[in-house]
Design an enzyme around this catalytic site. Structure first.
Site, short mmCIF file in Angstrom:
data_model
loop_
_atom_site.label_atom_id
_atom_site.label_comp_id
_atom_site.label_asym_id
_atom_site.label_seq_id
_atom_site.Cartn_x
_atom_site.Cartn_y
_atom_site.Cartn_z
NE ARG A 236 0.79 5.45 -10.47
CZ ARG A 236 1.60 4.67 -9.77
NH1 ARG A 236 2.28 3.70 -10.36
NH2 ARG A 236 1.78 4.86 -8.49
NE ARG B 76 -1.61 4.55 -6.12
CZ ARG B 76 -0.47 3.91 -5.99
NH1 ARG B 76 -0.14 2.97 -6.87
NH2 ARG B 76 0.35 4.21 -5.02
NE ARG C 264 6.46 1.12 -0.08
CZ ARG C 264 5.63 0.90 -1.09
NH1 ARG C 264 5.16 -0.30 -1.31
NH2 ARG C 264 5.31 1.89 -1.91
CE LYS D 111 7.76 -0.73 -6.46
NZ LYS D 111 7.90 0.73 -6.44
NE ARG E 29 3.21 7.14 -3.12
CZ ARG E 29 2.66 7.19 -4.35
NH1 ARG E 29 1.93 8.24 -4.71
NH2 ARG E 29 2.83 6.20 -5.19
P1 AMP Z 1 2.43 1.23 -3.82
O1 AMP Z 1 1.24 0.86 -4.62
O2 AMP Z 1 3.43 0.11 -3.74
O3 AMP Z 1 3.04 2.52 -4.25
O4 AMP Z 1 1.93 1.43 -2.31
C1 AMP Z 1 1.00 2.42 -1.98
C2 AMP Z 1 0.95 2.63 -0.48
O5 AMP Z 1 0.59 1.42 0.19
C3 AMP Z 1 2.27 3.04 0.17
O6 AMP Z 1 2.53 4.41 0.06
C4 AMP Z 1 2.01 2.62 1.60
O7 AMP Z 1 1.19 3.51 2.29
C5 AMP Z 1 1.25 1.32 1.44
N1 AMP Z 1 2.21 0.16 1.33
C6 AMP Z 1 2.40 -0.64 0.26
N2 AMP Z 1 3.32 -1.58 0.52
C7 AMP Z 1 3.75 -1.34 1.78
C8 AMP Z 1 4.71 -1.94 2.63
N3 AMP Z 1 5.45 -2.98 2.21
N4 AMP Z 1 4.88 -1.42 3.86
C9 AMP Z 1 4.15 -0.41 4.30
N5 AMP Z 1 3.25 0.23 3.55
C10 AMP Z 1 3.03 -0.23 2.31
#
Ligand code: AMP
Length: 370
Positions: free
Chosen positions: A308, A314, A269, A194, A326
């Site tokens: 990654r 990360r 989410r 994404k 996740r």
């Molecule tokens: P991402 O970079 O989108 O994979 O997000 C990394 C982490 O950020 C996720 O595993 C969550 O812990 C937190 N996070 C990101 N977006 C959301 C969301 N919309 N709701 C809740 N937690 C989020």
């Protein structure tokens, strides 16, 4: 708040109270300079000018009188039908310097009526001061002595001006929003690509990319309160609580009042995030055009994320159990959003396996239809 709703229309902030004050202070000192020792009588035209008149006389340094009139239509017996008269003028104006305070002059029709009415009053002089002026639509050969701010032909409310009765109490000026944004939810499980795709598509479609994960990571890096709070959840691969995430998302949107639209990446989410997003956009007269989902099998994704993790730094990419968690969060809380948008005919699935350019092509062919 940047935008407001009055009746069925949406308005966004256009001129701040501070800017209005500066313009009024300038007008008041110009008028005072021109009046010298004269005691002018200011006449505000109701209803729109009540705020302007109050602030204007407060800023006026010198003796003056203040009165208000209302221009009322009555159905005349003559063939023109609509004749205007003044209501509320009790003062004897003979020999006086009268300065009309208008909130806004656009076509000049009201101004012409004012001139016609005051022509018979044997004034020493008649001057016109207007807070706002729309030069593009002004059609009359009439003189305006003092102008606060010239503005383009936009419909404005606030600071005394109304839309069907509402909005007069606002301290700032708001303008009608007419443009419809393009708002896309870019969807898919962790590691689907994404972020990579949003980076390309935001430029191609001139949209603002909001990645909630990136915003959280930025806050963690800068050790803000939000970052400290989010970190404990993110480290385990759990979702950050909705209340926190929703408020943060709204703040990110508000930072971009002139955006053509947004690519939401990693948001919503949960179903309550999706509902909150709908309600928030509705307040702005906007909506989600579609959810565009990158579809990739989980096994492929675990491998991608671990890879990654070797370079991204990360921590949630480096440990398979966190990655699995996740996915678990995705399966239990997030994937249901497919139905949420599909029920509104807004779900568009795209094969997310292939090279970056191919996938951009596939996504673009959906974006083009939204
Ligand atoms: P991402 O970079 O989108 O994979 O997000 C990394 C982490 O950020 C996720 O595993 C969550 O812990 C937190 N996070 C990101 N977006 C959301 C969301 N919309 N709701 C809740 N937690 C989020």
């Amino acid at each position: 708040m940047g935008t407001i709703k009055l009746h069925n229309k949406h308005f966004k902030k256009y001129i701040s109270a501070k800017k209005i004050k500066i313009a009024i202070d300038k007008m008041a000192s110009l008028v005072a300079k021109d009046c010298k020792d004269e005691v002018p009588i200011f006449i505000g035209i109701l209803n729109g000018s009540f705020m302007f008149a109050a602030d204007f006389v407060r800023a006026y340094n010198g003796n003056c009188e203040m009165s208000f009139v209302k221009l009322a239509s009555y159905s005349g017996t003559d063939s023109t039908g609509n004749v205007k008269q003044l209501v509320g003028l009790n003062e004897n104006l003979e020999g006086r310097t009268v300065i009309i305070l208008e909130d806004i002059i656009d076509t000049g029709t009201t101004l012409e009526e004012i001139y016609n009415i005051f022509r018979h009053q044997k004034l020493k002089q008649l001057k016109i001061a207007t807070l706002f002026f729309k030069p593009d639509v002004f059609r009359k050969e009439l003189h305006i002595d003092y102008i606060g701010l010239s503005i383009p032909d936009k419909f404005i409310v606030g600071y005394g001006l109304d839309y069907n009765g509402l909005g007069r109490n606002l301290a700032d000026i708001y303008q009608l929003t007419t443009h419809k944004m393009t708002n896309i939810v870019l969807f898919g499980p962790p590691g689907a690509g994404k972020g990579t795709q949003a980076d390309v598509l935001k430029d191609k479609y001139n949209l603002v990319h909001i990645s909630t994960g990136d915003v959280f990571r930025y806050n963690i890096k800068n050790q803000t309160d939000l970052g400290k709070l989010a970190k404990s959840f993110m480290d385990k691969g759990d979702l950050v609580p909705d209340e926190v995430t929703i408020d943060m998302l709204k703040a990110e949107v508000e930072k971009n009042p002139d955006a053509n639209g947004f690519i939401f990446d990693g948001f919503p989410r949960t179903e309550s995030q999706a509902k909150a997003l709908d309600a928030f956009l509705e307040e702005k007269g906007q909506s989600i055009n579609g959810m565009v989902a990158l579809e990739v099998a989980e096994d492929l994704l675990v491998a991608r994320l671990l890879k990654r993790g070797e370079t991204s730094g990360r921590s949630d990419d480096q440990d398979e159990s966190k990655i699995r968690n996740r996915f678990n969060e995705y399966e239990t809380k997030t994937s249901i959003l497919k139905n949420y948008y599909a029920d509104q005919n807004k779900y568009f699935g795209v094969d997310g396996v292939g090279n970056i350019e191919e996938i951009t092509e596939r996504l673009s062919s959906v974006f083009d239809t939204l």
